[in-house]
Motif scaffolding. Sequence first.
Motif, PDB file in Angstrom:
ATOM      1  N   SER C 231       0.815  -1.214   0.000  1.00 20.69           N
ATOM      2  CA  SER C 231       0.000   0.000   0.000  1.00 20.69           C
ATOM      3  C   SER C 231       0.845   1.259   0.000  1.00 20.69           C
ATOM      4  O   SER C 231       0.515   2.239  -0.669  1.00 20.69           O
ATOM      5  CB  SER C 231      -0.988   0.008   1.166  1.00 20.69           C
ATOM      6  OG  SER C 231      -0.380  -0.411   2.342  1.00 20.69           O
ATOM      7  N   SER C 232       1.966   1.280   0.725  1.00 23.35           N
ATOM      8  CA  SER C 232       2.790   2.486   0.714  1.00 23.35           C
ATOM      9  C   SER C 232       3.377   2.726  -0.667  1.00 23.35           C
ATOM     10  O   SER C 232       3.412   3.855  -1.165  1.00 23.35           O
ATOM     11  CB  SER C 232       3.926   2.379   1.726  1.00 23.35           C
ATOM     12  OG  SER C 232       3.411   2.349   3.026  1.00 23.35           O
ATOM     13  N   THR C 235       0.735   4.056  -2.831  1.00 24.26           N
ATOM     14  CA  THR C 235       0.427   5.447  -2.492  1.00 24.26           C
ATOM     15  C   THR C 235       1.436   6.378  -3.157  1.00 24.26           C
ATOM     16  O   THR C 235       1.074   7.415  -3.720  1.00 24.26           O
ATOM     17  CB  THR C 235       0.453   5.639  -0.967  1.00 24.26           C
ATOM     18  OG1 THR C 235      -0.362   4.653  -0.361  1.00 24.26           O
ATOM     19  CG2 THR C 235      -0.048   7.014  -0.589  1.00 24.26           C
ATOM     20  N   LYS C 236       2.720   5.981  -3.087  1.00 23.44           N
ATOM     21  CA  LYS C 236       3.754   6.812  -3.715  1.00 23.44           C
ATOM     22  C   LYS C 236       3.557   6.862  -5.230  1.00 23.44           C
ATOM     23  O   LYS C 236       3.702   7.895  -5.865  1.00 23.44           O
ATOM     24  CB  LYS C 236       5.140   6.223  -3.422  1.00 23.44           C
ATOM     25  CG  LYS C 236       5.679   6.613  -2.085  1.00 23.44           C
ATOM     26  CD  LYS C 236       7.145   6.243  -1.949  1.00 23.44           C
ATOM     27  CE  LYS C 236       7.329   4.788  -1.642  1.00 23.44           C
ATOM     28  NZ  LYS C 236       8.754   4.457  -1.387  1.00 23.44           N
ATOM     29  N   LYS C 238       0.866   6.479  -6.874  1.00 30.27           N
ATOM     30  CA  LYS C 238      -0.311   7.270  -7.227  1.00 30.27           C
ATOM     31  C   LYS C 238       0.068   8.732  -7.355  1.00 30.27           C
ATOM     32  O   LYS C 238      -0.397   9.435  -8.250  1.00 30.27           O
ATOM     33  CB  LYS C 238      -1.346   7.070  -6.121  1.00 30.27           C
ATOM     34  CG  LYS C 238      -2.716   7.562  -6.446  1.00 30.27           C
ATOM     35  CD  LYS C 238      -3.684   7.081  -5.361  1.00 30.27           C
ATOM     36  CE  LYS C 238      -4.917   7.977  -5.360  1.00 30.27           C
ATOM     37  NZ  LYS C 238      -5.874   7.592  -4.330  1.00 30.27           N
ATOM     38  N   ARG C 259      -5.509  -5.641  -6.471  1.00 28.81           N
ATOM     39  CA  ARG C 259      -6.445  -5.402  -5.370  1.00 28.81           C
ATOM     40  C   ARG C 259      -6.140  -4.098  -4.660  1.00 28.81           C
ATOM     41  O   ARG C 259      -7.029  -3.291  -4.392  1.00 28.81           O
ATOM     42  CB  ARG C 259      -6.339  -6.519  -4.366  1.00 28.81           C
ATOM     43  CG  ARG C 259      -7.046  -7.737  -4.767  1.00 28.81           C
ATOM     44  CD  ARG C 259      -7.190  -8.632  -3.585  1.00 28.81           C
ATOM     45  NE  ARG C 259      -8.064  -9.738  -3.923  1.00 28.81           N
ATOM     46  CZ  ARG C 259      -8.004 -10.910  -3.376  1.00 28.81           C
ATOM     47  NH1 ARG C 259      -7.104 -11.140  -2.444  1.00 28.81           N
ATOM     48  NH2 ARG C 259      -8.828 -11.860  -3.732  1.00 28.81           N
ATOM     49  N   GLN C 260      -4.861  -3.912  -4.344  1.00 26.34           N
ATOM     50  CA  GLN C 260      -4.523  -2.717  -3.588  1.00 26.34           C
ATOM     51  C   GLN C 260      -4.662  -1.467  -4.437  1.00 26.34           C
ATOM     52  O   GLN C 260      -4.948  -0.389  -3.920  1.00 26.34           O
ATOM     53  CB  GLN C 260      -3.120  -2.846  -2.997  1.00 26.34           C
ATOM     54  CG  GLN C 260      -3.069  -3.993  -1.986  1.00 26.34           C
ATOM     55  CD  GLN C 260      -1.935  -3.877  -1.000  1.00 26.34           C
ATOM     56  OE1 GLN C 260      -0.772  -3.911  -1.371  1.00 26.34           O
ATOM     57  NE2 GLN C 260      -2.283  -3.736   0.258  1.00 26.34           N
ATOM     58  N   LYS C 262      -7.005  -1.014  -6.515  1.00 23.11           N
ATOM     59  CA  LYS C 262      -8.423  -0.687  -6.409  1.00 23.11           C
ATOM     60  C   LYS C 262      -8.728  -0.101  -5.041  1.00 23.11           C
ATOM     61  O   LYS C 262      -9.475   0.870  -4.915  1.00 23.11           O
ATOM     62  CB  LYS C 262      -9.249  -1.954  -6.643  1.00 23.11           C
ATOM     63  CG  LYS C 262     -10.732  -1.689  -6.617  1.00 23.11           C
ATOM     64  CD  LYS C 262     -11.522  -2.915  -7.047  1.00 23.11           C
ATOM     65  CE  LYS C 262     -13.009  -2.629  -6.867  1.00 23.11           C
ATOM     66  NZ  LYS C 262     -13.835  -3.792  -7.153  1.00 23.11           N
ATOM     67  N   GLU C 263      -8.132  -0.695  -4.002  1.00 23.36           N
ATOM     68  CA  GLU C 263      -8.435  -0.217  -2.652  1.00 23.36           C
ATOM     69  C   GLU C 263      -7.914   1.183  -2.414  1.00 23.36           C
ATOM     70  O   GLU C 263      -8.451   1.933  -1.612  1.00 23.36           O
ATOM     71  CB  GLU C 263      -7.809  -1.160  -1.625  1.00 23.36           C
ATOM     72  CG  GLU C 263      -8.491  -2.508  -1.585  1.00 23.36           C
ATOM     73  CD  GLU C 263      -7.625  -3.547  -0.910  1.00 23.36           C
ATOM     74  OE1 GLU C 263      -6.674  -3.148  -0.195  1.00 23.36           O
ATOM     75  OE2 GLU C 263      -7.904  -4.744  -1.087  1.00 23.36           O
ATOM     76  N   LEU C 264      -6.829   1.524  -3.076  1.00 25.28           N
ATOM     77  CA  LEU C 264      -6.268   2.850  -2.860  1.00 25.28           C
ATOM     78  C   LEU C 264      -6.670   3.803  -3.977  1.00 25.28           C
ATOM     79  O   LEU C 264      -6.166   4.923  -4.060  1.00 25.28           O
ATOM     80  CB  LEU C 264      -4.738   2.746  -2.771  1.00 25.28           C
ATOM     81  CG  LEU C 264      -4.293   2.063  -1.484  1.00 25.28           C
ATOM     82  CD1 LEU C 264      -2.847   1.630  -1.571  1.00 25.28           C
ATOM     83  CD2 LEU C 264      -4.464   3.004  -0.319  1.00 25.28           C
ATOM     84  N   ASP C 265      -7.550   3.318  -4.848  1.00 23.24           N
ATOM     85  CA  ASP C 265      -8.074   4.147  -5.923  1.00 23.24           C
ATOM     86  C   ASP C 265      -6.957   4.686  -6.823  1.00 23.24           C
ATOM     87  O   ASP C 265      -6.894   5.888  -7.115  1.00 23.24           O
ATOM     88  CB  ASP C 265      -8.888   5.305  -5.343  1.00 23.24           C
ATOM     89  CG  ASP C 265      -9.875   5.828  -6.364  1.00 23.24           C
ATOM     90  OD1 ASP C 265     -10.199   7.018  -6.310  1.00 23.24           O
ATOM     91  OD2 ASP C 265     -10.288   5.040  -7.238  1.00 23.24           O
ATOM     92  N   ASP C 289     -12.449  -7.430 -11.517  1.00 24.19           N
ATOM     93  CA  ASP C 289     -11.325  -6.519 -11.366  1.00 24.19           C
ATOM     94  C   ASP C 289     -10.210  -6.799 -12.361  1.00 24.19           C
ATOM     95  O   ASP C 289      -9.334  -5.972 -12.555  1.00 24.19           O
ATOM     96  CB  ASP C 289     -10.769  -6.605  -9.932  1.00 24.19           C
ATOM     97  CG  ASP C 289     -11.787  -6.108  -8.921  1.00 24.19           C
ATOM     98  OD1 ASP C 289     -11.673  -6.479  -7.746  1.00 24.19           O
ATOM     99  OD2 ASP C 289     -12.697  -5.353  -9.328  1.00 24.19           O
ATOM    100  N   LYS C 413     -13.808   3.557  -9.645  1.00 24.10           N
ATOM    101  CA  LYS C 413     -15.093   3.954  -9.067  1.00 24.10           C
ATOM    102  C   LYS C 413     -16.218   3.897 -10.084  1.00 24.10           C
ATOM    103  O   LYS C 413     -17.362   3.709  -9.739  1.00 24.10           O
ATOM    104  CB  LYS C 413     -14.990   5.361  -8.481  1.00 24.10           C
ATOM    105  CG  LYS C 413     -14.143   5.394  -7.219  1.00 24.10           C
ATOM    106  CD  LYS C 413     -14.474   6.591  -6.367  1.00 24.10           C
ATOM    107  CE  LYS C 413     -13.757   7.823  -6.856  1.00 24.10           C
ATOM    108  NZ  LYS C 413     -12.535   8.098  -6.111  1.00 24.10           N
TER     109      LYS C 413
END
Lengths: 286, 307, 415
Positions: C231-232, C235-236, C238, C259-260, C262-265, C289, C413
């Motif tokens: 996830s980190s 995030t970076k 993104k 998956r992640q 999608k979860e973190l958009d 997905d 989304k």
Amino acid sequence: MVTLVQVVVSGLLLGGVYALLAGGLTLIFGVMRVINLAHGEFLMLGAYASFFLFARLGLNPILSLFLSLPLMFGVGWIAQRVLISRVVRAPLLTSLLLTYGVSLALTGGAQATFTNDFRSVPFLSGALNIGELAFSVPRLVACVTALVLTGAAQFFLSRTRWGKALRATAQSADVALACGIDIDRARMIAFGIATALAGAAGTLTSFLYTVYPEMGKTFMLKAFAVIVLGGMGSFPGAFLGALVLGVIESTASYVTTTQIAEAVIYITLLAMLLLRPQGFFGVKEA
Amino acid sequence: MRIYTGFIGAVAVAIALVPVFGSNYTKTFVLQALMSCALAASWNLISGFTGYVSFGHSAFFGIGAYATGIAIVRGGLPAPLAIIVAGISSATAGLLFGYPALRLRGPYFAVGMLGVAEAIRVGVTVAEPLTGGGKGLVLVPEDVLTVSYYAMFAVAIATVLVTYRVATLPVGLRLLAIREDEVAAELNGIQTTRLKIGAFAISALFAGLAGGIYAWQMSYIDPGTVFAGSLTVRAIAMTMLGGQGTVFGPVIGSVVLSGISEALWARFPFLHTALSGVLIIAIVLFLPGGITQILQDRGWLPRSRRL
Amino acid sequence: MNTRTRRSILAGAPAAFGLAGLILSACGGDAGESAAPAAPSTGGAAKGAPVKIGASVSTTGSNGKTGQYQVEAYQLWAEQINARGGLLGRPVEMVILDDQSDPTVGTKLYEKLINEDKVDLVLGPYSSGVTQAVSTVTEKYKYPMLSAGASASDIWKRNYKYVFGVYSVAESYFYGVIDLAKKNGLKTIAIINEDTVFPKATAAGTAEYARKEGFRIVFQEQYPTKVTDLSSLITKLKAAKPEVLVGGSYQPDSVLITRQAKELDLNVKMLAFSVGAAMPEFGEGLGKDADFIFGPSMWEPSLKTKGNSEFEASYKKKWNRDPDYHSATGFAGGQILEAAVLKAKSLDREKIREALSTLETDTVLPGKYKVDDTGTQLSHIPVVIQWQGKDKPVIGPDAMATAKPKFPMPEWKGR
């Protein structure tokens, strides 16, 4: 700023699942002074249980917990009765090797029975957006479930008679015995609970990650780091340690790279051992 | 007792003659068994004698392997020198990590060493320019099977010899005293810290030498293989099977376990992991003192520290 | 039986087994059983002493699942060649062992196959790591080996003369995806990969090619094997706002990243994974997905290559499941070996080596078999698949496409 909050939240959610696994591990160590190297394999069994209950009966993982929790409790009870009880007061090496043997046997058994195919449970996915923050829906659900279960276990330990019996046995088995506590039974309960928690952690990982026979090993290393942080033997310590580790892992991955974050975790473990071996809440051994 | 030592002597001679009479496959198999023996014996030096159970022995094997690899590939050193570098590196690491680590007791030491091994593995993976990272390191392949065979044989013998000396000299008794009751040992004037760290460093030295020879012979190493936890566990299982804290225990254990693993795995490819697990459980439950103790109980072997 | 007696027996037993095992293994004996039953020789046409072909393939361990496809392919090929009269008239006997996904075990096994089982020829193992280690052994004994399960270019950078590639090197896996991205006017790309031999090779090759094609690499990072949380990293990623995301990954991490993401958009216009995406389980595990995700594939069932539909049908009939591209590369390995033996008109390994270096032939794989003087495969053409609903049709190169690519990938989304 927002991203930092995002990262910390991700870390907390991650920690929730670690807490379930580490909680059981620390409980076993506390009550029996045994380091259960097969703990990760109980997680794996729980994950497969969740997968098959989903695939065959269509039960979603959270619901299937109602079935798998008692099942894993039973597995743990039997394991303690038949195997672990023999090495409870033995030297460390004996219990380490025995549980390692169990871990191998379970992994091998899983490989032979389930094959090495990767499985996964497509249960939840997607994000819950609050403002600019995105919360992973499956992780939220997993973390909440983990909190509920950990909370229930903690309640059991602190408020019920048997919970107190377990803690007494952890403090001093001989004295507990002298007080009339059935320490054998206490140990079986402890191992049962620990295994049930590990199995539940497995259920949660079944829809977060991929399920395969060797999946336990990766989580075990993290679990060790957690119990060292929290204090080997302390259940609340494991919970706090898990959250802290989750945040450390997440933040380190963000600030540096995911690979270096791995090293950071181990360095944290080592630093803790050197500076404060008893962890957050552990008791300094005389 | 004579039969026992005679038997060991015969095995040693047989091993020495394998390259002359045996096929390359046998050489490879025995070489790997010798490596396991060196690992088990070096683990025994610290953990069998002092009771400090190290779960991170593979760290020193891996350091030795990478030291040799880097010395050859980046430093251009010839192999024998590179292997000496391996020994020096791992011994130094032993001193470096031993000093803080050996202050921990029991389970904390075990978990701590596990953490050390993992941390070093990750460190090696991340230091890509030097070590090649996750891709591994490719050494210049040479056909050195026979030479490396004898080299590994020499390391295994050296480890056992050192163990023998340690066991028969008073220092061996002091190490055993640490295992029995460290506080009492200290009260008796035994310099526990110095002894522990010394044993640890020597144990690391031999593990590192084994790692160096391994790297040279395989000509390809990667972090996952040389730092594998299974290396440590095999060393432990072998020592325990043979008898921890004894001289020849690790030797017997490694011979027996190598043989059984090979046979098991040849017959039951899909079940051998599970069966190895069951085997280890059986060893722990029924043979905690190892084969040496059983032989001693039965009177076939004297209770002597020479063994 | 008292404790002492029981203990002595227990002490004696392992020792006895151990010695027995040692002796058995040293003598070779029966210890060389295949991990799976050897292909029965059918048909009366193949006569005489069997041609033994050896290989070790991971059927247990971390690569066990994929390796299994390769084993099945080898055995199918052996069965079919025997039905056709064997190799140079002699029946083929496969000796397949399991290296447990461990390079050390692999080298030991090839020593055994060559020295004890005395195989006439060998085929390659699965995974670049094992193949790299094993090729040192086959080079030593001058056994030409077709690398039917590995393609990291490092394997051919050591001046070896006896290793031959069957399919495109890892570095070139994403060329088709980059081409498609360029055609659609995309400019920025992010590359992430697992830190092991094969994914690193795909990432390095992709980075180089992307730069050459004018892309800007806005983010590039490696992650450890068996990672549990990205996830980190995502995030970076993104924040760098890439239009294309390419993952050098195996199946578990491909699924995790999707998956992640999608979860973190995390929304990109094109998403591609190296190994995970082309496998059927990817779509099964991710369901909707997986839609719109690209992946390079060394082979697809819909291709009109030589003998492909027969291969697919017979594989399904024998093994009760669909082949995946690892099966195809394994099968192609057998086909190429056969062609080389026929060209050399003998089982002499030097002649076969000669033949393999100059041979040009068709197999079930797209493109042709042809190697350069290091043994690197030149003429194989990877295709690009895209998940569209429950199918993963081939969308490139144009000549082999069965569907048009769907572009761009819509936001999470919106779906």
